[in-house]
Design an enzyme around this catalytic site. Sequence first.
Site, PDB file in Angstrom:
ATOM      1  N   HIS A  51       0.816  -1.212   0.000  1.00  0.00           N
ATOM      2  CA  HIS A  51       0.000   0.000   0.000  1.00  0.00           C
ATOM      3  C   HIS A  51       0.853   1.267   0.000  1.00  0.00           C
ATOM      4  O   HIS A  51       0.470   2.276   0.610  1.00  0.00           O
ATOM      5  CB  HIS A  51      -0.953   0.017   1.202  1.00  0.00           C
ATOM      6  CG  HIS A  51      -2.112  -0.912   1.057  1.00  0.00           C
ATOM      7  ND1 HIS A  51      -3.206  -0.623   0.270  1.00  0.00           N
ATOM      8  CD2 HIS A  51      -2.334  -2.136   1.592  1.00  0.00           C
ATOM      9  CE1 HIS A  51      -4.064  -1.636   0.342  1.00  0.00           C
ATOM     10  NE2 HIS A  51      -3.564  -2.569   1.127  1.00  0.00           N
ATOM     11  N   ASP A 191       1.722  -3.530  -9.746  1.00  0.00           N
ATOM     12  CA  ASP A 191       1.323  -4.788 -10.373  1.00  0.00           C
ATOM     13  C   ASP A 191       1.637  -4.790 -11.860  1.00  0.00           C
ATOM     14  O   ASP A 191       2.179  -5.758 -12.402  1.00  0.00           O
ATOM     15  CB  ASP A 191      -0.171  -5.026 -10.162  1.00  0.00           C
ATOM     16  CG  ASP A 191      -0.548  -5.123  -8.700  1.00  0.00           C
ATOM     17  OD1 ASP A 191       0.360  -5.208  -7.865  1.00  0.00           O
ATOM     18  OD2 ASP A 191      -1.752  -5.108  -8.402  1.00  0.00           O
TER      19      ASP A 191
END
Length: 459
Positions: A51, A191
């Site tokens: 995060h 990602d």
Amino acid sequence: LPVFYANTVLLYVSNLPFRLQKLKEMFISKFGSAPKFYARAPGRVNLIGEHIDYCGYAVLPMAIEQDILIAVEPVQTQVVQLANTNSSYSDFSTSVNNIQINKTKPQWHNYFLCGQKGIQEHFGLNNPTGMNCLLDGTIPPSSGLSSSSALVCCAGLVTLRANGKTLSKVELAEICTKSERYIGTEGGGMDQSISFLAEEGTAKLIEFSPLRATDVRLPSGATFVIANSCVEMNKAATSHYNIRVMECRLATKLLSKSKGLEWKKMLRLHDVQTKLGVSLEEMLSIVEEVLHPEPYSAEEICKCLGISPEELHSQILSQNMQDVRTFKLHQRAKHVYSEAARVLEFKKICSEAPANALQLLGELMKQSHISCREMYECSCPELDRLVDICLQFGAIGSRLTGAGWGGCTVSMVPTDKLNTFLKNVKKAYYQTDGQRLAVENNSLFATKPGRGALVFVEA
């Protein structure tokens, strides 16, 4: 991106030649003709740095063997037809000139459309090529291993190839990062970046603005093991993820205002550190000084920033955050700055390789999970239990990986204890529960750094 020939160089992924043949046969059965090319994009496991990519900080993931594989045939009609080898996912077709992405129902085909739309818009394609596509995926869905981003990346690669265009891997990663936001997920780019930039045998330190990847050679003597909690979490289907993004943005605004910075222009916690020119440790002290641990109300945030509720809702809060009443700014900022420091320390230990490297890395992983659980509140009881079990049976370090609230853990296990570890974790976590027992063979596995996305054709 390089083009590879399927019958010569794809043995680095186990059983891929078999999957290709099966995919080709199913494609011919489905569409009545053979695919012209294939594309593959891997999932990923984030070793540390949770995060913080959307806050501007470096992360440390590696690609895994599990992937999205798509067989493709460009067609004359301007229609894209999508099918899936998994019968649970319905067929879908739409005009390539009228791509509509439904944010309220994040179905599998919408992720493909994100990648397709991103490429078409980047090149301003007026008459994009139609396609028949058959998808096969081996990444467990909603597991925190980036199945959705891998699909977006693979779709972007497919669209690029079908339309005869070329881009660098970095450009593709940046486009796919932006295009996944069409579905409502305010991701930071980790990602997509590792899916394109990964190389076999090395993890990567992924940095942003500008995007760059640095090899991180992992220490010998340990193996990374992924364990699925079997609690599914879809980032686009819940508000947890986007609330954290917004809390970090609000913390950025309040920290900036307190230090006399142009807070309206500041979007990421990394921006505050850069403008102030201080260390991460100093930023943690500033967080303690400026932000109180009690949750902030929208009214208090307006008072701190000197703005009206209307300005808060129209200029700062995203559309799906309008009903959120309280925000934990102190805890979120504290996690981000401490986690960013752990990432840099992890890389430093890997580079210097001291005698106790494994113990030091394991401690960082443990600290990361505690921070995710207590400061960022993105864990869940099943993940916490799985981490405890992994540590109990010999993992040097263990933590949740991916967005959290379900999904997977990643553990660092001494290689000479790997078999015993796998056996004990299976018994303690999976074989005590009927639902978990049914999927245990695909839920617990050792992994090593894999290769990034590619296109290949048959010789």
